[in-house]
Design a protein around this motif. Structure first.
Motif, PDB file in Angstrom:
ATOM      1  N   GLY A 113      45.336  47.187  46.925  1.00  0.00           N
ATOM      2  CA  GLY A 113      45.909  45.886  47.187  1.00  0.00           C
ATOM      3  C   GLY A 113      45.110  45.177  48.256  1.00  0.00           C
ATOM      4  O   GLY A 113      44.575  45.817  49.158  1.00  0.00           O
ATOM      5  N   GLY A 114      45.006  43.861  48.122  1.00  0.00           N
ATOM      6  CA  GLY A 114      44.263  43.119  49.120  1.00  0.00           C
ATOM      7  C   GLY A 114      44.232  41.641  48.804  1.00  0.00           C
ATOM      8  O   GLY A 114      44.949  41.152  47.936  1.00  0.00           O
ATOM      9  N   THR A 115      43.356  40.930  49.507  1.00  0.00           N
ATOM     10  CA  THR A 115      43.272  39.479  49.436  1.00  0.00           C
ATOM     11  C   THR A 115      41.978  39.037  48.782  1.00  0.00           C
ATOM     12  O   THR A 115      40.899  39.477  49.165  1.00  0.00           O
ATOM     13  CB  THR A 115      43.357  38.874  50.852  1.00  0.00           C
ATOM     14  N   ILE A 116      42.119  38.159  47.795  1.00  0.00           N
ATOM     15  CA  ILE A 116      40.991  37.430  47.233  1.00  0.00           C
ATOM     16  C   ILE A 116      40.950  36.126  48.016  1.00  0.00           C
ATOM     17  O   ILE A 116      41.869  35.308  47.930  1.00  0.00           O
ATOM     18  CB  ILE A 116      41.197  37.150  45.730  1.00  0.00           C
ATOM     19  N   HIS A 117      39.926  35.949  48.827  1.00  0.00           N
ATOM     20  CA  HIS A 117      39.846  34.797  49.723  1.00  0.00           C
ATOM     21  C   HIS A 117      39.337  33.572  48.960  1.00  0.00           C
ATOM     22  O   HIS A 117      38.290  33.635  48.304  1.00  0.00           O
ATOM     23  CB  HIS A 117      38.935  35.109  50.913  1.00  0.00           C
ATOM     24  N   ALA A 118      40.065  32.462  49.046  1.00  0.00           N
ATOM     25  CA  ALA A 118      39.671  31.220  48.381  1.00  0.00           C
ATOM     26  C   ALA A 118      38.395  30.691  49.015  1.00  0.00           C
ATOM     27  O   ALA A 118      38.129  30.912  50.196  1.00  0.00           O
ATOM     28  CB  ALA A 118      40.791  30.187  48.507  1.00  0.00           C
ATOM     29  N   GLY A 119      37.606  30.009  48.225  1.00  0.00           N
ATOM     30  CA  GLY A 119      36.380  29.399  48.746  1.00  0.00           C
ATOM     31  C   GLY A 119      35.253  29.519  47.752  1.00  0.00           C
ATOM     32  O   GLY A 119      35.319  28.968  46.662  1.00  0.00           O
ATOM     33  N   GLU A 120      34.238  30.268  48.108  1.00  0.00           N
ATOM     34  CA  GLU A 120      33.034  30.408  47.294  1.00  0.00           C
ATOM     35  C   GLU A 120      33.289  31.212  46.014  1.00  0.00           C
ATOM     36  O   GLU A 120      34.252  31.943  45.903  1.00  0.00           O
ATOM     37  CB  GLU A 120      31.947  31.120  48.114  1.00  0.00           C
ATOM     38  N   VAL A 121      32.381  31.064  45.055  1.00  0.00           N
ATOM     39  CA  VAL A 121      32.355  31.904  43.861  1.00  0.00           C
ATOM     40  C   VAL A 121      31.053  32.677  43.917  1.00  0.00           C
ATOM     41  O   VAL A 121      29.993  32.063  44.012  1.00  0.00           O
ATOM     42  CB  VAL A 121      32.423  31.044  42.576  1.00  0.00           C
ATOM     43  N   PRO A 122      31.066  33.995  43.925  1.00  0.00           N
ATOM     44  CA  PRO A 122      32.252  34.830  43.842  1.00  0.00           C
ATOM     45  C   PRO A 122      33.065  34.771  45.132  1.00  0.00           C
ATOM     46  O   PRO A 122      32.543  34.452  46.189  1.00  0.00           O
ATOM     47  CB  PRO A 122      31.680  36.232  43.605  1.00  0.00           C
ATOM     48  N   ALA A 123      34.341  35.137  45.008  1.00  0.00           N
ATOM     49  CA  ALA A 123      35.243  35.116  46.156  1.00  0.00           C
ATOM     50  C   ALA A 123      35.230  36.481  46.847  1.00  0.00           C
ATOM     51  O   ALA A 123      35.217  37.521  46.195  1.00  0.00           O
ATOM     52  CB  ALA A 123      36.660  34.786  45.705  1.00  0.00           C
ATOM     53  N   LEU A 124      35.240  36.465  48.162  1.00  0.00           N
ATOM     54  CA  LEU A 124      35.323  37.691  48.942  1.00  0.00           C
ATOM     55  C   LEU A 124      36.682  38.348  48.731  1.00  0.00           C
ATOM     56  O   LEU A 124      37.712  37.675  48.703  1.00  0.00           O
ATOM     57  CB  LEU A 124      35.130  37.378  50.431  1.00  0.00           C
ATOM     58  N   TYR A 125      36.670  39.673  48.593  1.00  0.00           N
ATOM     59  CA  TYR A 125      37.901  40.465  48.506  1.00  0.00           C
ATOM     60  C   TYR A 125      37.898  41.459  49.657  1.00  0.00           C
ATOM     61  O   TYR A 125      36.898  42.142  49.898  1.00  0.00           O
ATOM     62  CB  TYR A 125      37.952  41.223  47.177  1.00  0.00           C
ATOM     63  N   THR A 126      39.015  41.540  50.389  1.00  0.00           N
ATOM     64  CA  THR A 126      39.210  42.580  51.396  1.00  0.00           C
ATOM     65  C   THR A 126      40.550  43.245  51.120  1.00  0.00           C
ATOM     66  O   THR A 126      41.550  42.556  50.885  1.00  0.00           O
ATOM     67  CB  THR A 126      39.206  42.021  52.837  1.00  0.00           C
ATOM     68  N   GLY A 127      40.573  44.564  51.127  1.00  0.00           N
ATOM     69  CA  GLY A 127      41.811  45.265  50.832  1.00  0.00           C
ATOM     70  C   GLY A 127      41.718  46.734  51.167  1.00  0.00           C
ATOM     71  O   GLY A 127      40.811  47.173  51.886  1.00  0.00           O
ATOM     72  N   THR A 128      42.671  47.479  50.638  1.00  0.00           N
ATOM     73  CA  THR A 128      42.688  48.924  50.814  1.00  0.00           C
ATOM     74  C   THR A 128      42.952  49.589  49.473  1.00  0.00           C
ATOM     75  O   THR A 128      43.542  49.007  48.570  1.00  0.00           O
ATOM     76  CB  THR A 128      43.770  49.382  51.821  1.00  0.00           C
ATOM     77  N   ALA A 129      42.519  50.844  49.381  1.00  0.00           N
ATOM     78  CA  ALA A 129      42.819  51.699  48.239  1.00  0.00           C
ATOM     79  C   ALA A 129      43.485  52.949  48.792  1.00  0.00           C
ATOM     80  O   ALA A 129      43.219  53.361  49.923  1.00  0.00           O
ATOM     81  CB  ALA A 129      41.538  52.064  47.492  1.00  0.00           C
ATOM     82  N   TRP A 130      44.367  53.533  47.992  1.00  0.00           N
ATOM     83  CA  TRP A 130      45.077  54.728  48.422  1.00  0.00           C
ATOM     84  C   TRP A 130      45.559  55.485  47.198  1.00  0.00           C
ATOM     85  O   TRP A 130      45.589  54.943  46.098  1.00  0.00           O
ATOM     86  CB  TRP A 130      46.253  54.370  49.337  1.00  0.00           C
ATOM     87  N   VAL A 131      45.914  56.748  47.405  1.00  0.00           N
ATOM     88  CA  VAL A 131      46.559  57.498  46.337  1.00  0.00           C
ATOM     89  C   VAL A 131      48.053  57.364  46.521  1.00  0.00           C
ATOM     90  O   VAL A 131      48.532  57.018  47.611  1.00  0.00           O
ATOM     91  CB  VAL A 131      46.117  58.978  46.301  1.00  0.00           C
ATOM     92  N   ASP A 132      48.783  57.607  45.439  1.00  0.00           N
ATOM     93  CA  ASP A 132      50.240  57.462  45.464  1.00  0.00           C
ATOM     94  C   ASP A 132      50.815  58.105  46.725  1.00  0.00           C
ATOM     95  O   ASP A 132      50.458  59.216  47.081  1.00  0.00           O
ATOM     96  CB  ASP A 132      50.831  58.115  44.212  1.00  0.00           C
ATOM     97  N   GLY A 133      51.664  57.398  47.435  1.00  0.00           N
ATOM     98  CA  GLY A 133      52.220  57.875  48.700  1.00  0.00           C
ATOM     99  C   GLY A 133      51.759  57.028  49.871  1.00  0.00           C
ATOM    100  O   GLY A 133      52.367  57.043  50.920  1.00  0.00           O
ATOM    101  N   VAL A 156      41.755  53.813  52.401  1.00  0.00           N
ATOM    102  CA  VAL A 156      40.390  53.428  52.768  1.00  0.00           C
ATOM    103  C   VAL A 156      40.202  51.929  52.562  1.00  0.00           C
ATOM    104  O   VAL A 156      40.904  51.305  51.776  1.00  0.00           O
ATOM    105  CB  VAL A 156      39.335  54.202  51.944  1.00  0.00           C
ATOM    106  N   ALA A 157      39.223  51.390  53.263  1.00  0.00           N
ATOM    107  CA  ALA A 157      38.876  49.972  53.120  1.00  0.00           C
ATOM    108  C   ALA A 157      38.185  49.734  51.791  1.00  0.00           C
ATOM    109  O   ALA A 157      37.434  50.578  51.292  1.00  0.00           O
ATOM    110  CB  ALA A 157      37.950  49.547  54.254  1.00  0.00           C
ATOM    111  N   GLN A 158      38.450  48.559  51.235  1.00  0.00           N
ATOM    112  CA  GLN A 158      37.733  48.071  50.065  1.00  0.00           C
ATOM    113  C   GLN A 158      37.231  46.670  50.374  1.00  0.00           C
ATOM    114  O   GLN A 158      37.973  45.858  50.933  1.00  0.00           O
ATOM    115  CB  GLN A 158      38.655  47.960  48.853  1.00  0.00           C
ATOM    116  N   VAL A 159      36.001  46.399  50.004  1.00  0.00           N
ATOM    117  CA  VAL A 159      35.454  45.049  50.079  1.00  0.00           C
ATOM    118  C   VAL A 159      34.657  44.802  48.814  1.00  0.00           C
ATOM    119  O   VAL A 159      34.101  45.734  48.221  1.00  0.00           O
ATOM    120  CB  VAL A 159      34.563  44.824  51.322  1.00  0.00           C
ATOM    121  N   GLY A 160      34.623  43.565  48.386  1.00  0.00           N
ATOM    122  CA  GLY A 160      33.872  43.263  47.182  1.00  0.00           C
ATOM    123  C   GLY A 160      33.892  41.790  46.866  1.00  0.00           C
ATOM    124  O   GLY A 160      34.277  40.952  47.687  1.00  0.00           O
TER     125      GLY A 160
END
Length: 190
Positions: A113-133, A156-160
């Motif tokens: 889960g995370g945020t797709i930041h409005a603005g440029e294309v492609p859009a920056l994504y910052t979020g986290t990934a986790w296993v169930d729990g 863990v951090a996710q960016v993309g």
């Protein structure tokens, strides 16, 4: 190259009231190299049906971003543990949020889960990934200098970079994930 310049600029600029972590800025700056190396292995050694899905996920020219709604999403992992793995479809949802959109993978043992930041294309994504729990925290709550998974849930951090190639297809490009692979793609279809 443009993505690398944007990533480097983000190190000094706030991203939605938070700073992009230095290690994450580095992962973004090298995203094209990571993708190229991962694609080389995936195309050379991936199962033909998986290669076909990988090519389909990368098809289409990125355009206007209007991602709100429910999506079917597939995780595609390339490199390190396996040359290419394409997972079965899961449920994802994108909702409007402050400064962009909130993306959530709703099913499966590996969540994100995370945020797709409005603005440029492609859009920056910052979020986290986790296993169930999990998750243990959101992106802003992660230790700024440490890439070690946080418990519970190996958070863990996710960016993309988020791209939308039409009303029914989008992709989230995730360079150098902290766990398991060299490059991940979250392929979203309606």
């Amino acid at each position: 190259m443009r993505g690398a310049l944007v990533a480097l600029a983000l190190v000094a600029a706030p991203v939605a009231a938070q700073e992009l972590r230095p290690a994450d800025a580095g992962r973004l700056a090298g995203w094209e190299t990571s993708l190229g190396a991962a694609l080389h292995g995936a195309l050379a050694a991936g199962a033909p049906a998986d290669v076909e899905l990988l090519v389909e996920s990368l098809s289409g020219v990125p355009g206007e971003i209007a991602p709100e709604g429910d999506w079917s999403c597939r995780t595609i992992k390339m490199g390190e543990l396996s040359d290419l793995v394409v997972y079965a479809p899961f449920a994802c949802r994108i909702t409007a949020g402050e400064g962009g959109w909130r993306l959530e993978k709703l099913t499966g043992s590996q969540r994100m889960g995370g945020t797709i930041h409005a603005g440029e294309v492609p859009a920056l994504y910052t979020g986290t990934a986790w296993v169930d729990g999990g998750p243990a925290t959101d992106y802003a709550g992660l230790p700024p200098e440490d890439q070690t998974p946080v418990e519970p849930g190996q958070t863990v951090a996710q960016v993309g970079w988020f791209e939308q190639a039409g009303p029914g297809q989008a992709r989230l490009l995730l360079p150098d994930p902290i766990l398991e692979s060299r490059f991940d793609i979250l392929w979203l279809t309606r």
